[in-house]
Design a protein around this motif. Structure first.
Motif, PDB file in Angstrom:
ATOM      1  N   ASN A 366       0.829  -1.214   0.000  1.00 30.90           N
ATOM      2  CA  ASN A 366       0.000   0.000   0.000  1.00 30.90           C
ATOM      3  C   ASN A 366       0.854   1.251   0.000  1.00 30.90           C
ATOM      4  N   HIS A 369       2.039   1.754  -3.324  1.00 28.77           N
ATOM      5  CA  HIS A 369       0.929   2.202  -4.162  1.00 28.77           C
ATOM      6  C   HIS A 369       0.763   3.726  -4.059  1.00 28.77           C
ATOM      7  N   GLU A 370       0.793   4.205  -2.813  1.00 27.08           N
ATOM      8  CA  GLU A 370       0.638   5.655  -2.592  1.00 27.08           C
ATOM      9  C   GLU A 370       1.771   6.418  -3.265  1.00 27.08           C
TER      10      GLU A 370
END
Ligand code: ADP
Length: 535
Positions: A366, A369-370
Motif C-alpha cells: 500500500n 501504491h501511494e
C-alpha cells in the motif's frame, strides 16, 4: 683272362664314371661357392685359411692371394668377438660346438671396420684331417633396418601425436598409444573398422571428397581444423596430415594419419575471442554510458542553474514557485541517478549486505501504491489505470526481507512501466509458491506499453543499456535501473526476467526464496514462471 679282363674293364669303366661324378660334383660345388652371395671360407683345425670365395673377397675386402694360408686370427675375426689368446681354445673346442648352428658373429673388414655376420659352420674330414667351412652372411643392412624399426616403433608408441594407419580402403590397421588415450578406444576395437565411420568425423562432404582426391593422386593432405568423435561421444578438435604409403612400384598400400589434439588450443582461442568481444562490448557500453550520463546529468543541472539564475527580485511569487518545483524535480532526479550508480558499485564491490526485517506485505505494498500514485501525478500518467493484485482472500502475510532493497526493485520496475506506457494499465502483485521445500515469492509488474523486442530482452539487464542507443533516445534514463534491480534480486538469491511483446506490453517477474513469518494464504505447490528450472 676273358671274365677277369671284362671285370677289370668294368671296374675301370665304373672308376671313370665315379671320377666323372666326382669331377661334376666338385665343379658343381665350385660353381656354388664361386657364385654364392655369402662368403664361404674353409679353414683347417689350426685356423689357417684354405679357401676364399669371391663373395668373401667382396665382403671382407681381401684378395685370396693376400689371405690363403694365413690364420683367421690375423685377419677377419674381431677381437671383440674372440680375443687372440682365446682363439686356439675356440678352434679346439668352441668351434666344434657351433657346428650345425646359425649364430651372429662379429668380424672385421680390411681396414678394421667391424660388422655383424650370420654364420653357419660345417665340419668335414679328408685324409684324416679335420676342416671347417663357414658361410658368412653380411647382416649389417638387416641389423640397421631392425634397429631403425625398433626406434620407429618406440617413436610411434611414445608419440604425443595420434598416429593411425589404414589399408587403401581406409580400414584401420594400426593405432598408437596416444590414439587409445585420446579416443578412449582400445586398439582391438578399432583395428579392422572403417576410419570415417568409427571416428564419425564432423568434417564436411566437400573436404572429404577433396581429401580422397588428393590422397589418390598420391599427395599428402593437411587439415587445419576438424572434429572427430571419441568413444564416449565427446568431440575432439584436431589438426592432421594424411599421407599415402607407397610400395616400391609407387602403388598405394595404405595411408598414414598423424593427428594433433588441439581441443585445448581451440578452447583457449574461443575464450580469448569471447573475452576480446566482451572487452569491446564493455568498451562500447562504457562510451555509450558516458555519452548518456553526460546528457542525463547536464539536463537537470542546466535546469537547476538556468532557473536559479532567472530568479531575482523582480520574479513573481508564482514564477518562483513554478521554478522551484522544476529545480526540486531536477535535484531529485540527479540524486536518484547518483544513488543508483552508487548502489551498483556498492553491490559490485561486494560490500552490499541484505538487512532482513519482518514486513507486513499488504501494508508495504500500500505504501508503494501511494508513492506511485504521486509519481503518476508528477509524470502526468494519471490516465493509466494502476492496480495492485494480491492473492485472493489474502489479508495477512508477514515475511522477513530487506524492505529498502525490495522497495527499490519494485519502484524501479513500476516507474519504468509508467514511463513506457501511454494508454492502458499498469498492474503489479505477488504470488507465493512452494517448490522443492523452498518457499518463494514471485512479484510481477505488467504494463500495456511499448514492449521490448526479443533481441533486446536480455540486453536491458546488462549494465547501461537502453533499447535505443545514447544518441537516439525517446526516453530519458541511463540504463542502470534494471541492472540495479537484477543485482539486488541476485543479492536475494533470486532471479529476474521479462516477458514482452513489441507494441503490446511487458511483464517483469522477479522471484526469490523467503521466510514466511505469518500468513493466511493457502500456499500451493506451484510453478513460479518461465524459469521453472531455476528453483
Ligand atoms: P533507464 O534508466 O534507461 O530506464 P533501465 O535499466 O530501467 O534504464 O531500463 C533499460 C531499458 O529497458 C530502457 O531504456 C528501455 O529501453 C527498456 N525498458 C525497461 N522497462 C521497460 C518497459 N516496462 N517497457 C518497455 N521498455 C522497457
Amino acid at each position: 683272362m676273358g671274365t677277369k679282363d671284362k671285370t677289370m674293364e668294368g671296374l675301370l669303366a665304373e672308376i671313370e664314371i665315379l671320377k666323372e661324378k666326382a669331377i661334376r660334383s666338385e665343379k658343381l660345388n665350385e660353381s656354388i661357392v664361386q657364385t654364392a652371395t655369402d662368403a664361404i671360407i674353409t679353414i683347417d683345425r689350426n685356423g689357417f685359411i684354405l679357401s676364399w670365395n669371391p663373395a668373401a673377397k667382396r665382403i671382407f675386402g681381401y684378395n685370396s692371394n693376400e689371405i690363403l694360408g694365413k690364420s683367421i686370427n690375423e685377419f677377419f675375426i674381431s677381437s671383440n668377438q674372440i680375443k687372440k689368446e682365446d682363439l686356439n681354445r675356440f678352434l679346439k673346442t668352441g668351434l666344434k660346438r657351433k657346428v650345425g648352428q646359425t649364430f651372429e658373429f662379429l668380424v672385421q673388414r680390411k681396414g678394421g671396420e667391424e660388422f655383424t655376420t650370420e654364420l653357419s659352420i660345417s665340419k668335414w674330414k679328408s685324409g684324416g684331417s679335420l676342416y671347417f667351412t663357414g658361410v658368412f652372411r653380411d647382416i649389417t643392412e638387416r641389423k640397421r633396418k631392425d634397429f631403425l624399426l625398433k626406434k620407429l616403433d618406440l617413436a610411434l608408441k611414445n608419440s604425443k601425436d595420434i598416429i593411425l594407419m589404414t589399408d587403401p580402403e581406409g580400414v584401420i590397421t594400426y593405432v598408437n598409444q596416444q590414439f587409445t588415450k585420446t579416443y578412449g578406444y582400445e586398439s582391438y576395437e578399432v583395428v579392422g573398422k572403417h576410419t570415417p565411420r568409427i571416428l564419425k568425423s564432423t568434417d564436411n562432404k566437400e573436404r572429404f571428397e577433396l581429401l580422397w582426391e588428393t590422397l589418390l593422386s598420391k599427395k599428402s593432405f593437411r587439415m587445419s581444423h576438424y572434429q572427430n568423435k571419441k568413444r564416449d561421444g565427446g568431440l575432439i578438435d584436431l589438426e592432421s596430415t594424411i599421407d599415402p604409403i607407397l610400395n616400391d612400384e609407387g602403388g598405394i598400400i595404405g595411408f598414414l594419419g598423424i593427428q594433433h589434439d588441439i581441443t585445448k588450443r581451440i578452447k583457449y582461442i574461443t575464450e580469448l575471442e569471447e573475452a576480446i568481444e566482451r572487452a569491446k562490448e564493455s568498451d562500447r557500453i562504457k562510451s555509450e554510458f558516458l555519452a548518456t550520463m553526460s546528457h542525463e546529468l547536464r539536463t537537470p543541472l542546466n535546469s537547476i542553474i538556468g532557473l536559479s539564475r532567472l530568479i531575482d527580485r523582480d520574479t513573481s511569487m508564482d514564477e518562483v514557485i513554478e521554478y522551484n518545483q522544476i529545480i526540486n524535480n531536477s535535484g531529485e532526479h540527479l540524486l536518484k541517478l547518483i544513488e543508483d550508480i552508487f548502489d551498483i558499485s556498492l553491490i559490485e564491490s561486494g560490500k552490499a549486505k541484505v538487512f532482513e526485517k519482518t514486513i507486513d506485505l499488504p501494508i508495504f505494498l500500500n505504501e508503494i501504491h501511494e508513492l506511485m500514485k504521486i509519481h503518476q501525478e508528477k509524470t502526468e500518467k494519471k490516465h493509466v489505470a494502476f492496480n495492485l493484485k494480491i492473492p485472493l482472500n489474502c489479508k495477512k502475510i508477514a515475511i522477513s526481507t530487506d524492505k529498502l532493497k525490495l522497495k527499490h526493485i519494485l519502484v524501479n520496475l513500476l516507474k519504468n512501466a509508467f514511463k513506457f506506457t501511454e494508454i492502458g494499465e499498469v498492474n503489479y502483485g505477488f504470488k507465493i509458491c512452494n517448490t522443492q521445500a523452498v518457499t518463494n515469492i514471485k512479484f510481477f509488474v505488467s504494463d500495456t506499453g511499448i514492449g521490448i523486442d526479443k533481441d533486446h530482452q536480455d540486453l536491458i539487464f546488462k549494465g547501461f543499456s537502453q533499447v535505443n542507443g545514447a544518441y537516439n533516445r525517446d526516453y530519458e534514463g541511463i540504463g542502470v535501473g534494471l541492472t540495479l534491480a537484477k543485482k539486488l534480486v541476485h543479492l536475494f538469491d533470486g532471479d529476474i526476467w521479462v516477458d514482452s511483446k513489441l507494441g503490446i506490453g511487458s511483464t517483469f517477474f522477479f522471484t526469490f526464496p523467503i521466510n514466511i513469518i505469518e500468513s493466511d494464504i493457502v500456499i500451493d505447490s506451484c510453478d513460479i514462471g518461465d524459469r521453472k528450472n531455476k528453483y
